[in-house]
Scaffold this active site. Structure first.
Site, PDB file in Angstrom:
ATOM      1  N   TYR A 140      -3.338   3.629   2.314  1.00  0.00           N
ATOM      2  CA  TYR A 140      -3.332   4.102   3.914  1.00  0.00           C
ATOM      3  C   TYR A 140      -4.733   4.931   4.179  1.00  0.00           C
ATOM      4  CZ  TYR A 140      -2.728   6.652   8.242  1.00  0.00           C
ATOM      5  OH  TYR A 140      -3.002   7.306   9.421  1.00  0.00           O
ATOM      6  N   TYR A 143       1.045  -1.036   0.014  1.00  0.00           N
ATOM      7  CA  TYR A 143       0.093   0.097   0.122  1.00  0.00           C
ATOM      8  C   TYR A 143       0.848   1.348   0.042  1.00  0.00           C
ATOM      9  CZ  TYR A 143       0.823   0.690   4.832  1.00  0.00           C
ATOM     10  OH  TYR A 143       1.460   1.004   6.268  1.00  0.00           O
ATOM     11  N   CYS A 144       0.420   2.487  -0.544  1.00  0.00           N
ATOM     12  CA  CYS A 144       0.864   3.780  -0.318  1.00  0.00           C
ATOM     13  C   CYS A 144      -0.215   4.635   0.192  1.00  0.00           C
ATOM     14  CB  CYS A 144       1.570   3.925  -1.712  1.00  0.00           C
ATOM     15  SG  CYS A 144       0.139   4.110  -3.127  1.00  0.00           S
ATOM     16  N   TRP A 145       0.007   5.929  -0.143  1.00  0.00           N
ATOM     17  CA  TRP A 145      -1.093   6.848   0.467  1.00  0.00           C
ATOM     18  C   TRP A 145      -2.411   6.523   0.069  1.00  0.00           C
ATOM     19  CZ3 TRP A 145      -2.056   9.555   4.379  1.00  0.00           C
ATOM     20  CH2 TRP A 145      -3.094  10.782   3.939  1.00  0.00           C
TER      21      TRP A 145
END
Length: 352
Positions: free
Chosen positions: A124, A95-97
């Site tokens: 996130y 995952y990222c932002w």
């Protein structure tokens, strides 16, 4: 199920994967992250700043061109180092932002290797929504047993003893890395961010059996610089089961001198903190306290802090904050030795 036919991976599905990878920058990861995730950034903090500047000054294409080279170099390093020993059947969730290009690029490369890499839908941000939903859903259902007592009543140590005995405990000061008072900062231990604090609370609550009671210390709305979720503050204020630890002043003072002994290691910092009470206690009292602090005379200092500051504040605040304060159950604590605290814990667990 093959990667091509898998639907979007939601936050609730995260436990089904071998490794949870946070592809954001180290600063983003430090602020808050999904519990158990490892940080393998595709752009570090400085690279992210550089790419952002290029985007503003030169446009999206140039930012992607420069950033793409940085991402490729970082992914190559992760493949050579962090992921070098992963077996063919490894299943990471990334995952990222918000589930965009950073995690997407890592997923693409790991799939090219042959791993069944998946991307967390919404990144996130979706996890943050999950935390808020968990707090909103679980806090109102908590069967709280609120532990109170004047400063020096060993409430945190009692909670630890209750947990060691198998009880469900929400140790808010432990989660906040702060003892909750003016002098409560822990040496060399920073408090988490507000978001990380809430994540930790939600994670603990997810592991609780809602049919069993939860022991918690009766806190104010803030612990250090962190704010408790408003729903939790309200739930504590309305709790019907209040337990007050009753110990003689000399017993509490002896415990405080053990529990806060480290304050004597930095007399100047202690004196500076005491100066914040000048408006409440007056210049003369604070000057005396600061003199004791500089001399390492913690005994008389803590004795007067209890008698002139903490105890009067405690007596005023409890009746004001807890709706059912008059119905509290008192538990006598003759001493705060390890054996004494365990004995108090047994009595507390036996209360109806």
């Amino acid at each position: 199920m093959s990667a091509q036919h898998r639907g979007p991976v939601r936050v609730a599905d995260r436990h089904a994967f071998d490794t949870l990878i946070d592809a954001r920058s180290p600063a983003e990861y430090a602020l808050d992250h999904i519990p158990g995730a490892i940080n393998c950034p595709v752009l570090d903090d400085e690279e992210r700043r550089i790419v952002g500047t290029i985007y503003k000054q030169q446009g999206a294409f140039e930012a992607r061109r420069v950033g793409g080279a940085m991402v490729a170099a970082n992914l190559a390093r992760h493949l050579q180092e962090r992921f070098a020993d992963r077996p063919a059947g490894w299943r990471p969730l990334i995952y990222c932002w918000r589930g965009g290009m950073r995690s997407g690029s890592m997923v693409t490369w790991l799939r090219l290797v042959g791993w069944d890499a998946q991307q967390l839908a919404g990144g996130y941000k979706s996890f943050r929504h999950h935390v808020i939903e968990q707090l909103d859903a679980r806090i109102p259902a908590l069967q709280l047993r609120v532990v109170t007592g004047a400063t020096g009543s060993a409430k945190t140590r009692l909670l630890q003893a209750l947990a060691e005995g198998g009880a469900q405990v929400l140790d808010l000061e432990g989660i906040a890395c702060h003892k909750g008072s003016l002098l409560g900062a822990l040496p060399g231990v920073p408090q988490p961010s507000q978001k990380a604090f809430e994540t930790r609370i939600a994670t603990v609550l997810e592991g609780f059996d809602p049919a069993q009671p939860v022991y918690v210390e009766g806190e104010s709305a803030r612990i250090g610089r962190l704010s408790l979720p408003l729903a939790l503050v309200a739930r504590m204020r309305e709790a019907e089961q209040l337990i007050e630890i009753d110990a003689r002043p000399e017993v509490r003072l002896e415990y405080l001198l053990r529990d806060y002994a480290y304050l004597g290691d930095d007399p100047a910092a202690l004196a500076a903190q005491l100066g914040l009470l000048k408006d409440l206690q007056g210049k003369e009292t604070i000057a005396r306290w600061q003199e004791w602090a500089m001399a390492g005379a913690l005994g008389p200092l803590f004795g007067e802090l209890m008698a002139l500051h903490y105890d009067p504040h405690y007596a005023r605040s409890q009746a004001k904050h807890f709706r059912h304060w008059e119905r509290r159950q008192a538990v006598e604590a003759p001493d705060f030795s390890d054996a004494g605290i365990k004995a108090v814990a047994r009595v507390v667990r036996g209360l109806g």
